[in-house]
Design a protein around this motif. Structure first.
Motif, short mmCIF file in Angstrom:
data_model
loop_
_atom_site.label_atom_id
_atom_site.label_comp_id
_atom_site.label_asym_id
_atom_site.label_seq_id
_atom_site.Cartn_x
_atom_site.Cartn_y
_atom_site.Cartn_z
N UNK A 494 16.11 -6.52 -62.67
CA UNK A 494 16.35 -5.20 -62.10
C UNK A 494 16.95 -5.28 -60.70
N UNK A 495 16.64 -6.33 -59.97
CA UNK A 495 17.12 -6.47 -58.60
C UNK A 495 18.64 -6.58 -58.54
N UNK A 496 19.26 -7.02 -59.64
CA UNK A 496 20.72 -7.15 -59.65
C UNK A 496 21.42 -5.81 -59.45
N UNK A 497 20.75 -4.72 -59.84
CA UNK A 497 21.36 -3.39 -59.67
C UNK A 497 21.65 -3.08 -58.20
N UNK A 498 20.94 -3.72 -57.30
CA UNK A 498 21.06 -3.38 -55.89
C UNK A 498 22.01 -4.29 -55.14
N UNK A 499 22.74 -5.12 -55.91
CA UNK A 499 23.83 -5.89 -55.31
C UNK A 499 25.02 -4.96 -55.07
N UNK A 500 25.86 -5.26 -54.12
CA UNK A 500 27.00 -4.37 -53.81
C UNK A 500 27.85 -4.07 -55.04
N UNK A 501 28.09 -2.78 -55.27
CA UNK A 501 28.98 -2.35 -56.33
C UNK A 501 28.36 -2.27 -57.71
N UNK A 502 27.08 -2.63 -57.84
CA UNK A 502 26.45 -2.68 -59.17
C UNK A 502 25.93 -1.32 -59.64
N UNK A 503 25.41 -0.52 -58.73
CA UNK A 503 24.77 0.74 -59.12
C UNK A 503 25.67 1.90 -58.71
N UNK A 504 26.17 2.62 -59.71
CA UNK A 504 27.07 3.75 -59.47
C UNK A 504 26.96 4.70 -60.65
N UNK A 505 27.76 5.75 -60.66
CA UNK A 505 27.65 6.75 -61.72
C UNK A 505 27.85 6.15 -63.11
N UNK A 506 28.70 5.15 -63.20
CA UNK A 506 28.96 4.54 -64.50
C UNK A 506 27.81 3.70 -65.03
N UNK A 507 26.92 3.25 -64.16
CA UNK A 507 25.78 2.43 -64.59
C UNK A 507 24.45 3.17 -64.46
N UNK A 508 24.50 4.44 -64.06
CA UNK A 508 23.27 5.17 -63.76
C UNK A 508 22.37 5.31 -64.98
N UNK A 509 22.95 5.57 -66.14
CA UNK A 509 22.11 5.75 -67.34
C UNK A 509 21.44 4.43 -67.73
N UNK A 510 22.18 3.34 -67.64
CA UNK A 510 21.57 2.05 -67.98
C UNK A 510 20.45 1.70 -66.99
N UNK A 511 20.67 2.01 -65.72
CA UNK A 511 19.62 1.77 -64.73
C UNK A 511 18.38 2.59 -65.04
N UNK A 512 18.57 3.87 -65.40
CA UNK A 512 17.43 4.72 -65.74
C UNK A 512 16.65 4.14 -66.91
N UNK A 513 17.36 3.66 -67.91
CA UNK A 513 16.70 3.05 -69.07
C UNK A 513 15.91 1.81 -68.68
N UNK A 514 16.54 0.92 -67.94
CA UNK A 514 15.88 -0.35 -67.61
C UNK A 514 14.70 -0.15 -66.67
N UNK A 515 14.84 0.78 -65.74
CA UNK A 515 13.72 1.07 -64.85
C UNK A 515 12.58 1.75 -65.60
#
Length: 571
Positions: A494-515
């Motif tokens: 999960x920590x990879x999402x907080x690397x520069x450029x990783x978390x944005x509108x295009x990845x928001x749904x996947x982040x919500x799922x994984x979290x």
């Protein structure tokens, strides 16, 4: 409209329908014998037969309410309650715009079964319990909503908004002093009369408009101040939930910007307010409940919160209704699982009971895992709501965990209910049974209070504006570290999402799922038997194969113990 409050006892004569159990039906017919059919599912305490719920209640501080939950669970699982739900959905609400003389009414008429269901929930404290119980009020509300959703999900809509309105009303102490006691009365009064003459009230919402939808800032409704301190509203609302309510929270523009208002059905002088119900929505599900399109024709209203701060004023209510969305989906999944377990434990095919067939066992075990995880996370959010007032870390956790849990739990419901329907074979597709109603209902909570994209973007905004919320979530995820290698790997990844450029509108749904998956595992940890937590980690967090197609089981899952845990209380 009913002229008085319906009596719940002895109401069966007024609401007798097809779903009632029939006395001694014939099984020996001229052409065949009726065999290999499950018994009707009725007469169960829905709380006592749900180990996921009883464990979650205990873990989140609500065990002192267990006797109340059991009493209410028995009412929700009663044969007559099932029949009331069928009748309320078959005899849908009707709009009565005018009387026979041409006078404007704007009333909604309901079948008596609807009123009985509303009395069952409101009189039992579904809406008021969060505010009137001495402790664990939101956990209390959570358990009651999960149970009421199994009795009839449609009527929970006005119950939810009535519960949640307290979060917005507190922005105007004078208004809260007037309306909050009515909300907390634990009394259903269906009469269409001024609120101060009633034993209890319900509150609705009217936020979105045709041109804007979820973009409420695109609203066009206008509010003009009056000499008496009120406002006059002119405009429309495309979705007005529960139009039979005694008042509505709504948004309109003043000169200062978007502002929140309370619009009562009756003006202070005792005349009907200028709220015109234009039509009722013909919805795919949620049939027992009325939803509508309305227009404000000089409707009198009172301001809630500061002018220009309408969206901020409504946020506290939105948090609570999003909590209810996850509760409704949790209850809907539990209802579907109960029906699948009941059917497969009694129906035989190919010389075995269905529940003993390996392929069916895999599906059932997977559904059990999903239901356990939804229940555990939903009531964990309820616990954070209970503690938010005195614990800033719990408040921070609640602000981010609520949209995450709402996103994922509600997303999982439609596929879950479909799979439970398939466990019945063709019988599940027939309207005489319970599954079609559950299936039609299943997409609603994922849409209400923000569909998937809206919620995912709200999560991004929360991350950017409230870093303490992310810190609270990550602290929560430290608790199970070391308990299972799949959880550890998932939490680290999960920590990879907080690397520069990783978390944005295009990845928001996947982040919500994984979290959400991580939060579900954390909620299960130390609150359920260890094999349930281990099964969830194996089935949902294995980095080599995350099993989201029900029945595609990881070999490490102890299916037998999961099924025994779910079935034993039902026998």
């Amino acid at each position: 409209m009913s002229l008085g409050k319906p009596e719940t006892p002895d109401h069966k004569a007024d609401t007798e329908g097809q779903n009632m159990l029939h006395k001694n039906p014939r099984a020996d017919l001229e052409t065949h014998q009726v065999t290999n059919q499950p018994k009707p599912f009725a007469g169960h305490d829905l709380y006592a037969i749900d180990p996921a719920l009883t464990d979650a209640v205990k873990a989140r501080g609500g065990e002192q309410h267990a006797a109340e939950f059991s009493e209410f669970g028995t009412k929700c699982g009663a044969e007559e309650t099932q029949d009331w739900s069928c009748l309320a959905n078959e005899n849908t609400p009707k709009l009565k715009s005018f009387d026979r003389y041409g006078h404007r009414l704007d009333e909604v008429e309901f079948h008596p079964a609807y009123h009985t269901l509303m009395a069952l929930g409101l009189d039992s404290g579904v809406s008021a319990g969060a505010w009137t119980r001495d402790a664990a009020g939101h956990v209390h509300h959570g358990a009651m909503m999960i149970l009421m959703s199994q009795a009839d999900p449609g009527v929970t809509c006005p119950m939810s908004m009535t519960y949640a309105c307290v979060g917005a009303l507190k922005s105007n102490p004078e208004l809260a002093q007037l309306w909050t006691p009515r909300v907390q009365a634990s009394s259903y009064d269906p009469r269409f009369i001024p609120a101060h003459e009633k034993t209890g009230v319900t509150i609705g919402m009217a936020m979105t408009e045709k041109q804007g939808g979820s973009d409420v800032r695109a609203n066009s409704t206008r509010a003009e101040p009056t000499a008496d301190g009120g406002y006059i509203l002119t405009g429309h609302k495309w979705f007005c939930s529960a139009p039979m309510s005694d008042a509505f929270l709504t948004l309109a523009y003043t000169e200062q910007g978007m502002t929140c208002f309370l619009v009562p059905r009756w003006k202070p002088d005792g005349t009907r307010n200028g709220i015109h119900i234009m039509r009722l929505k013909d919805k795919m599900g949620d049939k027992s409940n009325a939803s509508s399109e309305i227009e404000y024709h000089g409707a009198w209203a009172q301001r809630v919160g500061d002018e220009g701060r309408g969206v901020r004023t409504i946020i506290d209510m939105v948090q609570l209704t999003r909590y209810d969305c996850m509760l409704g989906s949790t209850g809907g999944m539990r209802a579907a699982l109960t029906q699948a377990l009941w059917h497969t434990s009694q129906r035989r095919a190919f010389q075995k009971t269905l529940v003993d067939q390996p392929a069916m066992r895999a599906v059932l075990a997977d559904l059990i895992i999903e239901s356990e995880a939804a229940t555990a996370l939903a009531l964990r959010v309820g616990q954070s709501l209970d503690r938010a007032g005195s614990d800033e870390q719990q408040a921070a956790f609640m602000r981010l965990a609520t949209p995450i849990a709402k996103y994922w739990i509600c997303k999982r419901q439609p596929g879950f209910v479909y799979e439970a329907l398939e466990c019945h074979g063709g019988a599940g597709y027939v309207e005489e049974g319970p599954m079609p109603k559950l299936f039609r209902q299943s997409p609603l909570n994922a849409i209400w209070e923000g569909s998937g994209n809206v919620i995912a973007l709200d999560i991004l905004r929360a991350l950017s504006r409230e870093p303490d919320s992310l810190e609270a979530i990550m602290a929560e995820l430290q608790t199970p570290v070391g308990a299972h290698p799949y959880f550890d790997a998932h939490a680290e990844w999960l920590k990879d999402y907080f690397l520069p450029g990783k978390l944005h509108e295009g990845t928001a749904r996947r982040f919500a799922q994984d979290m959400a998956l991580a939060l579900q595992a954390a909620a299960l940890f130390n609150t359920v038997p260890g094999y349930v937590f281990e099964a969830f980690c194996a089935q949902r967090l294995d980095p080599t194969r995350k099993g989201f197609l029900y029945g595609d089981m990881n070999a490490d899952v102890d299916q037998a113990r999961l099924i025994e845990r779910a079935l034993a209380p039902m026998s």
